[in-house]
Design an enzyme around this catalytic site. Structure first.
Site, PDB file in Angstrom:
ATOM      1  N   THR A  43      59.886 -37.897  26.129  1.00  6.82           N
ATOM      2  CA  THR A  43      60.125 -36.962  25.023  1.00  6.82           C
ATOM      3  C   THR A  43      59.900 -35.518  25.460  1.00  6.82           C
ATOM      4  O   THR A  43      60.380 -34.602  24.802  1.00  6.82           O
ATOM      5  CB  THR A  43      59.180 -37.273  23.847  1.00  6.82           C
ATOM      6  OG1 THR A  43      57.876 -37.484  24.387  1.00  6.82           O
ATOM      7  CG2 THR A  43      59.616 -38.513  23.088  1.00  6.82           C
ATOM      8  N   GLY A 128      52.131 -43.077  43.346  1.00  3.28           N
ATOM      9  CA  GLY A 128      53.247 -43.923  42.928  1.00  3.28           C
ATOM     10  C   GLY A 128      52.886 -44.870  41.796  1.00  3.28           C
ATOM     11  O   GLY A 128      53.650 -45.772  41.461  1.00  3.28           O
ATOM     12  N   SER A 133      50.076 -38.127  40.457  1.00  2.00           N
ATOM     13  CA  SER A 133      49.311 -37.540  41.550  1.00  2.00           C
ATOM     14  C   SER A 133      49.978 -36.256  42.022  1.00  2.00           C
ATOM     15  O   SER A 133      49.307 -35.311  42.443  1.00  2.00           O
ATOM     16  CB  SER A 133      49.182 -38.532  42.703  1.00  2.00           C
ATOM     17  OG  SER A 133      50.450 -38.980  43.107  1.00  2.00           O
ATOM     18  N   GLU A 166      58.036 -28.501  41.061  1.00  2.00           N
ATOM     19  CA  GLU A 166      58.529 -29.887  41.162  1.00  2.00           C
ATOM     20  C   GLU A 166      60.045 -29.928  40.927  1.00  2.00           C
ATOM     21  O   GLU A 166      60.777 -30.614  41.630  1.00  2.00           O
ATOM     22  CB  GLU A 166      57.790 -30.723  40.106  1.00  2.00           C
ATOM     23  CG  GLU A 166      58.191 -32.161  40.069  1.00  2.00           C
ATOM     24  CD  GLU A 166      57.199 -33.103  40.760  1.00  2.00           C
ATOM     25  OE1 GLU A 166      56.062 -32.690  41.018  1.00  2.00           O
ATOM     26  OE2 GLU A 166      57.600 -34.241  41.040  1.00  2.00           O
ATOM     27  N   ASP A 178      53.093 -33.726  32.605  1.00  2.74           N
ATOM     28  CA  ASP A 178      52.113 -34.109  33.628  1.00  2.74           C
ATOM     29  C   ASP A 178      51.249 -32.922  34.050  1.00  2.74           C
ATOM     30  O   ASP A 178      50.028 -33.019  34.142  1.00  2.74           O
ATOM     31  CB  ASP A 178      52.831 -34.676  34.866  1.00  2.74           C
ATOM     32  CG  ASP A 178      53.719 -35.855  34.511  1.00  2.74           C
ATOM     33  OD1 ASP A 178      53.563 -36.398  33.409  1.00  2.74           O
ATOM     34  OD2 ASP A 178      54.573 -36.212  35.339  1.00  2.74           O
TER      35      ASP A 178
HETATM   36  C1  GLA Z   1      57.381 -38.366  34.403  1.00  2.00           C
HETATM   37  C2  GLA Z   1      57.683 -36.874  34.250  1.00  2.00           C
HETATM   38  C3  GLA Z   1      57.195 -36.354  32.901  1.00  2.00           C
HETATM   39  C4  GLA Z   1      57.683 -37.231  31.751  1.00  2.00           C
HETATM   40  C5  GLA Z   1      57.429 -38.707  32.053  1.00  2.00           C
HETATM   41  C6  GLA Z   1      58.059 -39.606  31.044  1.00  2.00           C
HETATM   42  O1  GLA Z   1      55.997 -38.578  34.478  1.00  2.00           O
HETATM   43  O2  GLA Z   1      57.093 -36.146  35.286  1.00  2.00           O
HETATM   44  O3  GLA Z   1      57.590 -35.016  32.728  1.00  2.00           O
HETATM   45  O4  GLA Z   1      59.035 -36.980  31.477  1.00  2.00           O
HETATM   46  O5  GLA Z   1      57.920 -39.092  33.329  1.00  2.00           O
HETATM   47  O6  GLA Z   1      57.471 -39.444  29.799  1.00  2.00           O
END
Ligand code: GLA
Length: 394
Positions: A43, A128, A133, A166, A178
């Site tokens: 989302t 992974g 990480s 990223e 993240d």
């Molecule tokens: C990965 C991406 C996040 C998010 C999730 C799914 O972790 O890095 O930005 O989109 O997938 O919710």
């Protein structure tokens, strides 16, 4: 190992490696955690809500500035070193330095100035496994460089630059969740982030009756990053169709499952199912937060299952191993919620398990996974901790 001892371990390795090259008073230690996400998957890049938290598995950087423009990185877990000069950010064949170089790349692009640095890093975020990480690494290094070179960035600035790093250098079109979770985490609280306005709110997550247990499939299917980018494109395709009927729709956050359903035919089967899942998931996070406020964890857990089935059948980012682990919990009275977590195609499931039943839960899951896949299933009980910070070692 406790956080202090992990950090001390990385520091020891740092000094063993660089003993003659650095004056110890300039050496500082930083920590940035991995994240879990209770609900709200895929989302973030659709401007919706997420509900992550940072956990007691973290990356540690021990770092000091250098007088020249060299960067020397020491990966303590791999026992490998990589050096480059600030003027040459070309991509090495080994992938682990990409994350650190991506941060330097962003610093350059922002027109900020740093000198060289010497760093050792390590930690206990499983790579992974879907605990991000890479976001932890990026946030940790940028936070550290912000401190040692006084770049003047606030936490939001750090998060946005780490995400861009990223996207642009590593090449994964990830959303903001993240990096945000790693930098903004708070002990014993989950964060509801509105990825459109970037407003956020902390909710206490009660851990007296239930614990959060992650079951690590130990697989990462190679589809993960290519399919991730494909999902983004499929969502964009949906938006461009829905926009024709309502110009105010700029993202899937701006529409509803009902509206998506009205345009089912034109969207076509695949894009329809993607848009259906996302619009429902955005609504589900809001409902789940209401349940959390009411202290109704059992119904919150049911929402987690709904998320899983949506990710499995409609968004199609799960995999056989994840589905197996979730299916194994359905009849288990001690589990109130379970689902795949993160981008998908491997990594962990997140489970809410009755505290006293956790050992039996782990035992049953391990036995089932061993029998089916001949893999010893790692299970992690996680605690929610603070986000990125400097650590002062005793
Ligand atoms: C990965 C991406 C996040 C998010 C999730 C799914 O972790 O890095 O930005 O989109 O997938 O919710």
């Amino acid at each position: 190992m406790s956080e202090q001892s992990l950090a001390a371990f990385v520091k020891e390795k740092y000094f063993a490696k660089f003993r003659d090259e650095i004056s110890s008073e300039k050496v500082r230690t930083f920590r940035s955690p991995g994240r879990i996400n209770l609900i709200g998957e895929h989302t973030d890049y659709n401007n919706g809500f997420v509900l992550p938290a940072s956990v007691d598995k973290a990356v540690y950087f021990v770092i000091a500035p250098r007088e020249d423009d060299q960067v020397i990185l020491f990966a303590t877990d791999l026992d490998e070193t990589y050096s480059f000069s600030l003027g040459d950010l070309s991509k090495p064949a080994a992938s682990w330095p990409h994350y650190q170089i991506s941060i330097v790349d962003q610093i350059h692009k922002k027109g900020l100035k740093i000198g060289g640095f010497q760093a050792a890093f390590g930690g206990n975020v499983p790579v992974g496994a879907g605990l991000s990480s890479s976001a932890a690494l990026e946030c940790c290094l940028l936070f550290a460089l912000n401190e040692i070179y006084s770049l003047g960035l606030n936490r939001f600035g750090i998060v946005k630059m780490a995400q861009k790093a990223e996207n642009e250098y590593v090449g994964v079109q990830c959303g903001i969740m993240d990096q945000f979770a790693s930098a903004f985490g708070k002990q014993e609280a989950v964060i509801r982030l509105d990825c459109r306005s970037l407003e956020y709110e902390y909710f206490p997550f009660p851990m007296d009756e239930y614990l959060i247990v992650l079951c690590d499939t130990s697989v990462k299917h190679s589809l993960a990053s290519s399919e991730y980018n494909t999902r983004r494109l499929e969502c964009e395709k949906g938006i461009s169709i829905l926009q024709k009927y309502d110009a105010s729709i700029q993202s899937l956050r701006d529409t509803t499952p009902e509206f998506v359903n009205q345009h089912r035919e034109e969207l076509g089967d695949v894009v329809y199912r993607r848009c259906k899942f996302i619009t429902e998931e955005i609504r589900r996070v809001q409902d789940a937060c209401d349940l959390l406020i009411q202290g109704n964890l059992p119904d919150f857990g049911k929402k987690m299952y709904e998320t899983h089935y949506g990710l499995q059948d409609e968004y199609e980012v799960s995999c056989e191993e994840l589905d197996f682990l979730v299916a194994e919990t359905v009849e288990n009275q001690a589990v109130i919620g379970a689902r795949m977590m993160g981008g998908g195609f491997g990594g962990c499931t997140i489970n809410l398990v009755k505290k006293e039943a956790v050992p039996a839960f782990e035992e049953t899951m391990k036995a089932a996974y061993l029998e089916k896949y001949h893999i010893d299933l790692p299970c992690y009980k996680v605690k929610i901790t603070d986000g990125t910070e400097e650590i002062i070692l005793n």
